[in-house]
Design a protein around this motif. Sequence first.
Motif, short mmCIF file in Angstrom:
data_model
loop_
_atom_site.label_atom_id
_atom_site.label_comp_id
_atom_site.label_asym_id
_atom_site.label_seq_id
_atom_site.Cartn_x
_atom_site.Cartn_y
_atom_site.Cartn_z
N THR A 315 0.83 -1.20 0.00
CA THR A 315 0.00 0.00 0.00
C THR A 315 0.86 1.25 0.00
OG1 THR A 315 -1.75 -1.17 1.21
CG2 THR A 315 -1.82 1.23 1.25
N ALA A 316 1.93 1.23 0.80
CA ALA A 316 2.82 2.40 0.86
C ALA A 316 3.56 2.62 -0.44
CB ALA A 316 3.82 2.23 2.01
N LEU A 317 3.85 1.53 -1.16
CA LEU A 317 4.57 1.65 -2.43
C LEU A 317 3.62 1.89 -3.59
CD1 LEU A 317 7.25 -1.14 -1.98
CD2 LEU A 317 7.49 1.32 -1.69
N SER A 318 2.35 2.02 -3.30
CA SER A 318 1.37 2.42 -4.30
C SER A 318 0.69 3.70 -3.80
CB SER A 318 0.33 1.32 -4.53
OG SER A 318 0.93 0.13 -4.95
N PRO A 319 1.47 4.79 -3.63
CA PRO A 319 0.90 6.01 -3.08
C PRO A 319 -0.10 6.64 -4.03
CG PRO A 319 3.10 6.43 -3.92
CD PRO A 319 2.87 4.95 -4.02
N ILE A 320 -0.88 7.59 -3.54
CA ILE A 320 -1.83 8.29 -4.39
C ILE A 320 -1.06 8.94 -5.53
CG2 ILE A 320 -3.53 10.13 -4.48
CD1 ILE A 320 -4.16 9.56 -1.56
N GLY A 321 -1.29 8.43 -6.73
CA GLY A 321 -0.48 8.86 -7.87
C GLY A 321 -0.67 10.32 -8.23
N SER A 322 -1.88 10.83 -8.10
CA SER A 322 -2.15 12.21 -8.48
C SER A 322 -3.52 12.58 -7.96
CB SER A 322 -2.11 12.36 -10.01
OG SER A 322 -3.12 11.56 -10.60
N THR A 323 -3.80 13.87 -7.99
CA THR A 323 -5.12 14.34 -7.59
C THR A 323 -6.18 13.75 -8.50
OG1 THR A 323 -4.16 16.41 -6.81
CG2 THR A 323 -6.53 16.39 -7.17
N ALA A 324 -5.84 13.60 -9.80
CA ALA A 324 -6.81 13.05 -10.76
C ALA A 324 -7.18 11.62 -10.40
CB ALA A 324 -6.24 13.12 -12.17
N ARG A 325 -6.21 10.80 -10.01
CA ARG A 325 -6.50 9.42 -9.62
C ARG A 325 -7.35 9.38 -8.35
NH1 ARG A 325 -0.78 6.21 -10.67
NH2 ARG A 325 -0.51 6.88 -12.83
N VAL A 367 -4.43 3.08 -13.52
CA VAL A 367 -5.63 2.52 -14.13
C VAL A 367 -5.57 2.68 -15.65
CG1 VAL A 367 -7.06 2.91 -12.10
CG2 VAL A 367 -6.85 4.70 -13.82
N ASP A 368 -6.42 1.92 -16.34
CA ASP A 368 -6.53 2.06 -17.79
C ASP A 368 -7.99 1.92 -18.20
OD1 ASP A 368 -7.15 -0.72 -17.88
OD2 ASP A 368 -5.03 -1.22 -18.02
N LEU A 369 -8.26 2.11 -19.48
CA LEU A 369 -9.63 2.12 -19.98
C LEU A 369 -10.32 0.79 -19.75
CD1 LEU A 369 -11.92 3.51 -21.56
CD2 LEU A 369 -10.82 2.72 -23.68
N HIS A 386 -20.83 7.83 -19.99
CA HIS A 386 -20.64 8.61 -18.75
C HIS A 386 -19.48 9.59 -18.99
CE1 HIS A 386 -20.43 9.65 -14.55
NE2 HIS A 386 -21.31 8.71 -14.20
N HIS A 387 -19.79 10.73 -19.58
CA HIS A 387 -18.75 11.66 -20.02
C HIS A 387 -17.93 12.25 -18.87
CE1 HIS A 387 -20.19 11.28 -24.09
NE2 HIS A 387 -21.43 11.59 -23.70
N PRO A 388 -18.52 12.65 -17.73
CA PRO A 388 -17.68 13.14 -16.63
C PRO A 388 -16.66 12.11 -16.15
CG PRO A 388 -19.98 13.71 -16.25
CD PRO A 388 -19.96 12.75 -17.40
N LEU A 389 -17.09 10.82 -16.09
CA LEU A 389 -16.17 9.76 -15.66
C LEU A 389 -15.08 9.53 -16.69
CD1 LEU A 389 -16.10 8.01 -13.10
CD2 LEU A 389 -17.19 6.19 -14.39
N LEU A 390 -15.43 9.63 -17.97
CA LEU A 390 -14.43 9.50 -19.03
C LEU A 390 -13.37 10.59 -18.93
CD1 LEU A 390 -16.48 8.50 -22.22
CD2 LEU A 390 -14.55 7.26 -21.23
N ALA A 391 -13.81 11.82 -18.63
CA ALA A 391 -12.85 12.92 -18.49
C ALA A 391 -11.92 12.69 -17.31
CB ALA A 391 -13.61 14.24 -18.32
N GLN A 392 -12.48 12.20 -16.20
CA GLN A 392 -11.63 11.90 -15.04
C GLN A 392 -10.65 10.78 -15.36
OE1 GLN A 392 -14.58 11.11 -11.90
NE2 GLN A 392 -13.92 12.98 -10.88
N LEU A 393 -11.11 9.77 -16.12
CA LEU A 393 -10.22 8.66 -16.48
C LEU A 393 -9.08 9.14 -17.35
CD1 LEU A 393 -9.54 5.66 -16.57
CD2 LEU A 393 -11.14 5.40 -18.47
N HIS A 394 -9.36 10.05 -18.28
CA HIS A 394 -8.31 10.58 -19.16
C HIS A 394 -7.21 11.23 -18.33
CE1 HIS A 394 -6.38 13.76 -21.58
NE2 HIS A 394 -6.42 12.85 -22.56
N ASP A 395 -7.60 12.02 -17.33
CA ASP A 395 -6.59 12.69 -16.49
C ASP A 395 -5.87 11.69 -15.59
OD1 ASP A 395 -7.40 15.08 -17.60
OD2 ASP A 395 -8.79 15.57 -15.96
#
Length: 478
Positions: A315-325, A367-369, A386-395
């Motif tokens: 868990t520690a070696l999989s830190p929060i990758g970014s705000t988008a994730r 994550v990936d598509l 689900h366009h909002p979710l798609l936009a979040q996934l892209h980031d």
Amino acid sequence: MPIGSWGQISTWVAETDDKGKPTKHKSQARFRDHDGRLRPVSAYGKTRTAAERALLKKLQDRANTSRSGELTAMHKINHLLDLWEKRFEALIVDGKRSPTSLDTYRRVLKNHIRPAVGELRIGEATTPRIDTVLTKIKTTAGASTAKTSRAVISGAMKLAVRYGAITVNPVREADTIEAPTKNPPRALTGDEVRLLRTSLANDERAVEADLPDLTAFMLGTGVRIGEALAVLWHQVDLEAGTVQITHTIARIKTEGLIRKATKSNAGERLLHLPDWTVAMLRTRHATGIHLDEPIFADTRRGYRDPSNTRRALRTALSPIGSTARHDLGTSLKLLRRQTGMTRKQVADHLTWPQTRIELIETGRIKVDLQMITTLVAAYGVQLEHHHPLLAQLHDATQPAESDKLAWIRSHALRKTVATTLDQAGHTARQIADQLGQAKVSLTQDVYMGRQAANPAAAQALEDAFDPISADNTVSRQP
């Protein structure tokens, strides 16, 4: 009569009441015991039938006892596996086998071997039949489980050969189990080590789990995680800068956490510590310790569970990758809760590990598509709509610095130590001794990273086969 069998059962009245009515019956038969002698065996009952049933039960139990040292081709494989387990337990008592190995074998026995072949007779365990079973296990559970199953069945059948039930081990000619080629040993670079230690030091959950110092100790020694958790303070000599490795921590199904001897005699070793590891231990020592307590204890100053520690490290070696994730994970968690499903229910539905759902929802995994499409489909959502979710996934799919650490597991620290010592010119035997391994070949094949190049080889070939040098040599000849 064969050993373990009995003759004709005779029954008669043993007692009567004052009116001559039978109140007790006796049944008796001659039984041929394991030493070949015939002995009378008796049983009593209120009625003739009860006495005969009691005697029959007694004879059957005695027959099973007398057969504990022999087998026939007509015995079921479950009986053979019971004998094999008892023999393995005896080897554990003698210190020749590890109790953790028996736990592994019992899981395979329960989930795969007994359901597949347990009700067969030993004589029915032919090579084609065993081969079919192993192939099915490989398909459903993977090559590693199939290899373990093969080893267990082979050991049991070897026992059957020694007991005279069969003459040839049918597993011997079964097809070998080929597994996909593993990734080559990978060690951390200097930059990755620095990034690792910095990331752990800045992660509150990692600090709370005492991971920065534990990781530093493993990088300074090359010990296994269970060995690190088993070290007691009295085994550390801060003045001499040494530590004694003698035990490891393991969880046994029926016993819980135990501190047991290392895997082999090679595992018992005295290691010299780098100065920076000694400095870390001095800092911990200054906070107050008890000599009979582990260096890396749990909150109750007892032994830590290696499995839980590995999970905390992952868990520690999989830190929060970014705000988008993080934002994507929050949205996915909300979708799951709207369906009323738990993480376990989702994991069972998708046949995923439950930890994967947790890592996605906390933004701690790349994550990936395809992954997210599969996940939201379980919630009745079509991602393309689900366009909002798609936009979040892209980031969220954009690279992050933390991705450089996601591949690291506790064993990578041992490989890093082995490769570092190899690059410093230590022999394979010296490195194996540091890691506590009896076989040098295992150290070379699994733990030492392959060198990218050998500059000395190029120079040797230059000196031996340089055409200019060869021409000059020829021209100088008379």
